[in-house]
Design a protein around this motif. Structure first.
Motif, PDB file in Angstrom:
ATOM      1  N   GLU A  43       0.826  -1.209   0.000  1.00 33.79           N
ATOM      2  CA  GLU A  43       0.000   0.000   0.000  1.00 33.79           C
ATOM      3  C   GLU A  43       0.861   1.262   0.000  1.00 33.79           C
ATOM      4  OE1 GLU A  43      -3.195   0.330  -0.484  1.00 33.79           O
ATOM      5  OE2 GLU A  43      -3.284  -1.829  -0.715  1.00 33.79           O
ATOM      6  N   PHE A  54       3.130   0.669  -3.930  1.00 24.41           N
ATOM      7  CA  PHE A  54       2.651   0.285  -5.258  1.00 24.41           C
ATOM      8  C   PHE A  54       1.139   0.394  -5.442  1.00 24.41           C
ATOM      9  CE2 PHE A  54       6.490  -2.213  -4.187  1.00 24.41           C
ATOM     10  CZ  PHE A  54       7.363  -1.502  -4.979  1.00 24.41           C
ATOM     11  N   GLN A  55       0.391  -0.003  -4.451  1.00 19.85           N
ATOM     12  CA  GLN A  55      -1.076   0.047  -4.541  1.00 19.85           C
ATOM     13  C   GLN A  55      -1.607  -0.504  -5.848  1.00 19.85           C
ATOM     14  OE1 GLN A  55      -3.174   3.658  -3.634  1.00 19.85           O
ATOM     15  NE2 GLN A  55      -3.501   2.921  -1.588  1.00 19.85           N
ATOM     16  N   TYR A  66      -3.558  -3.087  -6.056  1.00 18.59           N
ATOM     17  CA  TYR A  66      -4.951  -3.497  -5.843  1.00 18.59           C
ATOM     18  C   TYR A  66      -5.719  -2.272  -5.355  1.00 18.59           C
ATOM     19  CZ  TYR A  66      -2.703  -8.007  -6.136  1.00 18.59           C
ATOM     20  OH  TYR A  66      -1.955  -9.067  -6.573  1.00 18.59           O
ATOM     21  N   ARG A  67      -6.383  -1.586  -6.268  1.00 21.35           N
ATOM     22  CA  ARG A  67      -6.984  -0.290  -5.951  1.00 21.35           C
ATOM     23  C   ARG A  67      -8.292  -0.435  -5.168  1.00 21.35           C
ATOM     24  NH1 ARG A  67      -3.327   3.617  -6.872  1.00 21.35           N
ATOM     25  NH2 ARG A  67      -5.052   5.062  -6.688  1.00 21.35           N
ATOM     26  N   ARG A  68      -8.948  -1.570  -5.320  1.00 19.66           N
ATOM     27  CA  ARG A  68     -10.276  -1.677  -4.693  1.00 19.66           C
ATOM     28  C   ARG A  68     -10.181  -2.185  -3.260  1.00 19.66           C
ATOM     29  NH1 ARG A  68     -13.501  -4.005  -9.946  1.00 19.66           N
ATOM     30  NH2 ARG A  68     -12.540  -2.480 -11.295  1.00 19.66           N
ATOM     31  N   TRP A  69     -11.080  -1.675  -2.446  1.00 22.46           N
ATOM     32  CA  TRP A  69     -11.142  -2.092  -1.038  1.00 22.46           C
ATOM     33  C   TRP A  69     -11.453  -3.577  -0.929  1.00 22.46           C
ATOM     34  CZ3 TRP A  69      -9.484   0.323   3.172  1.00 22.46           C
ATOM     35  CH2 TRP A  69      -9.228   1.693   3.070  1.00 22.46           C
ATOM     36  N   LEU A 121      -8.383  -5.590  -1.036  1.00 21.90           N
ATOM     37  CA  LEU A 121      -7.597  -5.506   0.199  1.00 21.90           C
ATOM     38  C   LEU A 121      -8.224  -6.394   1.283  1.00 21.90           C
ATOM     39  CD1 LEU A 121      -5.120  -4.105   1.424  1.00 21.90           C
ATOM     40  CD2 LEU A 121      -6.651  -2.394   2.344  1.00 21.90           C
ATOM     41  N   VAL A 149      -6.482  -9.391   3.308  1.00 22.24           N
ATOM     42  CA  VAL A 149      -6.414  -9.403   4.775  1.00 22.24           C
ATOM     43  C   VAL A 149      -6.961 -10.730   5.312  1.00 22.24           C
ATOM     44  CG1 VAL A 149      -7.446  -8.388   6.841  1.00 22.24           C
ATOM     45  CG2 VAL A 149      -6.413  -6.904   5.122  1.00 22.24           C
TER      46      VAL A 149
END
Lengths: 352, 466
Positions: free
Chosen positions: B408, B411-412, B414-417, B420, B424
């Motif tokens: 995060e 690079f981020q 994976y833009r969508r919550w 993430l 997790v």
């Protein structure tokens, strides 16, 4: 083991998990927010740079001085709008940025002992150096290779004869890959200085790189010194001169390139054939045909490709060579080139 | 000594092992974090676009060994040719495929047989023919008898003509500027002989025009578990080892090497299933023995996307192969272990890999047997057992979440919550079953190796479009 201990361990583990997940989520939130803010701020700066009055512009620039992110957004906006600005408008922008003290900020960063600050300084310099000359030469010997390369980029942004001379001097001495200097040097703005230096510089390696720069610049006025280099230079200079002449694509250079097809060095012959491929002309038909039987595979392959580019006359010569050439390698190269040409989805426009 | 005492001592040894392992991981996490933070700071300085577009940048040959890759090969080659890097050639080596790999390539790229003089001599299986493309002059196809991936790579090395080569798997998609980012390392440190980039999992993402365009995590838990594993391995492990100058593995799916050094070191070893790891070990050894200054590094930004196994069977074959490859490489270069002549690689990295990576699964497996047994027979204090289990799990969580946070920070992708959240969840769940299963598979791989197994095992490919 008591239930209390188990509960405590479970609670501690769960808390840690929540804590770790929150840290990751917080980073994502913060980053999303800063990206959005940055984008919006750069847009506002771009708008102001394009149309705001000097007083408002200076006020915006002063505000940008206060935060690193804002300075960078202003730099990004400047890089974005600068190509479309009229010279008078650029003067207004330059005046406002200098009056706001942004250039002074960059100068301080460039002189810093901290590598991180110098990194930021040279980054800002690539945007603000166009505004006022900065003392970038010391950074060309910085311990950090990224800073050295970025300094070359920042120097070239001004596109002045002095910048060109600095970069040429660097070719001989600075610990920066020559490719990265030549890329920045290559442009119509530097051609007079580079052409002049090509005749004056003693170092053959530097002359070879200057030849490369002239080719990349794409300016026909660079051709005469290249043709001279093709006759008198070292093998490396001759190779680079061939490449450069191929890029310039001038018919006037064809006789010199045809002579280079008989060079003693096979790299020069191969590059000459490649250059002739880029400038299809009937004069090169027979000399290229002769090179189909060259001792070097590379020259044979490049000559066959160049003959294909000559259209029907070249293809006819290749047909002949494929069937009847006394040299087995020439027959192979010719038939290979013909096969690939026949399979090509769309034929190129013939120029001869 | 009674059984109780033996079990108690063993438990303490295992605890010490766990603590040592986690201390190493902590160090690598810290180093990885520092390295990536420094990289992020200097990233805007690097003008990768110019490097990619420049005719002066060092040319790169991309080697693509292909064995029965019919569903993915054309798309993969198109993706490689679509790279923004200007000076490149793609050398596909058809390693005696039994499916339509060769025919699909010949048809898709209008290829015809050509003569191509090999530029190096490495022992390989017989090359049947070399093809050039009428539509894409940068593409070369070498058709040869089957000899395995390493043999195919050696054939590619012989027919490649540029000073740098990048070995990629045929089921991979490179980011547009990935090569420029790798080449930058060679220009920044001319003594570099090899650079690895990050391999990311493309399952769940959209691939359009041979590009990964919409990065997402898939629904399948097994793949998400692997994504977390990859992030942890690349963003903390490899980055940390690279910062220490002791990188021992450059992924076979994506690495850029200096061709003449690799050829001087003898090319790829055809007798191991872990030719990528073995090559890096050998490069360290070769350069040290020759007294040449050299650098092998990893950068976390150039991305290569790959299709991860989506079922447990294929995944277990892959992990089995990786483990055998590592053990074989360590065994082959055992002379380097502990020898100061080989610098920190010989005295630190290789002993670490031997104890914690090669023997690790066996020790962990013993742990899974000993600790519960000791607990059951009363040789282990329940509180101790609980703390032990909590420590192992907690550390696992810290590293996985550390890798996610680095991702995060820097690079981020994976833009969508939603993505993430899936990661997790996977980071938590992997501690309950997946890690243990992985240990079992790797331990079994060691056993198979002892029994002389050499095979690669089949990998089911569906293609990115599927």
């Amino acid at each position: 083991m008591s239930g209390t201990v188990l509960a405590a361990v479970a609670y501690a583990s769960f808390s840690l998990l929540v804590c770790l997940a929150s840290l990751v989520a917080a980073k994502k939130l913060a980053r999303n927010h800063s990206e959005r803010t940055s984008r919006a701020r750069a847009d506002r700066f771009a708008e102001a740079l394009a149309g705001a009055g000097p007083v408002e512009l200076e006020a915006r620039a002063r505000a940008a001085r206060r935060s690193r992110a804002a300075q960078e957004d202003l730099g990004v906006a400047l890089a974005r709008v600068r190509p479309g600005l009229e010279p008078e408008r650029i003067e207004v922008v330059e005046g406002a940025l200098a009056a706001a003290g942004l250039v002074a900020v960059v100068e301080r960063l460039l002189g810093s002992r901290s590598s991180g600050r110098r990194t930021r300084g040279v980054l800002l310099a690539t945007w603000f150096h166009g505004v006022r000359p900065l003392r970038l030469e010391p950074l060309l010997r910085d311990a950090d290779p990224d800073i050295r390369i970025a300094a070359v980029r920042a120097i070239a942004i001004r596109r002045t004869p002095e910048a060109a001379r600095t970069l040429i001097r660097l070719l001989a001495s600075a610990p920066v890959p020559p490719e990265r200097i030549v890329e920045r040097l290559a442009g119509a703005w530097s051609v007079p200085v580079v052409a002049e230096s090509l005749g004056a510089v003693q170092d053959a390696g530097v002359r070879a790189w200057l030849a490369e720069a002239l080719g990349l610049a794409g300016d026909p006025t660079g051709a005469p010194p290249l043709m001279r280099g093709l006759e008198t230079g070292t093998a490396e200079e001759r190779v680079r001169a061939c490449r450069a002449l191929g890029r310039l694509g001038l018919r006037a250079s064809i006789p010199a390139l045809i002579r280079a097809l008989n060079d003693e060095d096979d790299s020069v012959r191969a590059q000459a054939a490649r250059a002739l491929e880029a400038i299809p002309d009937a004069r090169s038909l027979a000399p290229l045909g002769a090179r189909l039987a060259d001792s070097s595979w590379w020259v044979r392959a490049n000559s066959a490709r160049a003959l294909v580019r000559l259209g029907p006359p070249g293809l006819a010569l290749l047909e002949l060579a494929a069937g009847k050439h006394r040299d087995r390698f020439a027959r192979q190269r010719a038939s290979e080139a013909l096969t690939l040409e026949r399979m090509r989805p769309r034929r190129r426009v013939v120029a001869a | 000594m009674s059984v109780h005492e033996v079990l108690g001592v063993l438990s303490l040894v295992l605890l010490a092992y766990t603590i040592a392992l986690n201390l190493n991981y902590t160090l690598l996490l810290g180093l990885g974090w520092a390295e990536i933070a420094a990289y992020v700071r200097r990233r805007p300085l690097r003008d990768y676009d110019t490097v990619a577009r420049s005719e002066l940048s060092t040319p790169v040959s991309i080697l693509v060994p292909a064995y029965d890759e019919e569903p993915v090969i054309v798309e993969s080659v198109r993706s490689l040719l679509a790279s923004s890097y200007r000076e490149l050639e793609v050398v596909v080596v058809n390693d005696g495929s039994s499916d339509g790999t060769l025919e699909r390539l010949l048809e898709a790229f209008a290829m015809a047989e050509i003569e191509r003089v090999p530029r190096a001599r490495l022992e390989t299986q017989e090359v049947r023919a070399v093809y050039g493309s009428a539509s894409e002059p940068r593409l070369v196809l070498v058709d040869k008898e089957n000899g395995g991936k390493a043999d195919a790579l050696n054939a590619g090395l012989c027919h490649a003509r540029y000073p740098l080569f990048c070995a990629v798997d045929s089921d991979t998609v490179l980011d547009r500027d990935a090569l420029a980012r790798l080449v930058w390392q060679f220009q920044q440190a001319p003594e570099t002989v090899g650079v690895g980039g990050i391999v990311r999992i493309a399952n769940g993402s959209s691939v359009r025009d041979a590009r990964v365009v919409d990065v997402q995590t898939p629904r399948r838990l097994l793949v998400n578990l692997q994504i977390v594993e990859y992030l942890r391995a690349f963003l903390t492990g490899r980055t940390g080892w690279s910062r220490l100058g002791m990188l021992l593995i450059v992924s076979g799916a994506f690495g850029l090497f200096r061709r003449d050094t690799v050829i001087a070191a003898g090319g790829y070893d055809t007798t191991t299933v872990g030719e990528d790891a073995e090559l890096v070990f050998r490069l360290h050894r070769h350069c040290r023995e020759q007294g040449e200054p050299y650098k092998i590094s990893f950068i976390a930004d150039p991305v290569c996307w790959t299709e991860a196994p989506a079922d447990a069977r294929t995944l277990s074959r892959q992990r089995d192969r990786w483990q055998r490859g590592l053990v074989e490489s360590l065994w082959r270069h055992r002379r380097m272990i502990g020898r100061p002549r080989y610098g920190l690689v010989g005295t630190v990295a290789m002993p670490y890999f031997l104890i914690f990576e090669a023997l690790g699964p066996l020790i962990e497996l013993i742990g899974y047997l000993v600790v519960p047994t000791a607990f059951a027979v009363g040789a282990l204090d329940p509180m101790f057992a609980l703390l032990y289990a909590t420590l192992a799990m907690t550390y696992g969580l810290v590293f996985s979440f550390g890798a996610l946070r680095i991702e995060e920070l820097a690079f981020q992708r994976y833009r969508r919550w939603r993505c993430l959240v899936r990661l997790v969840v996977a980071a938590v769940i992997e501690n309950f079953g997946y890690r243990q299963w992985n240990t079992l598979v790797r331990a079994r791989a060691c056993w198979r190796l002892v029994r002389g197994s050499r095979g690669w095992g089949e990998m089911a490919r569906t293609g990115f479009g599927a």
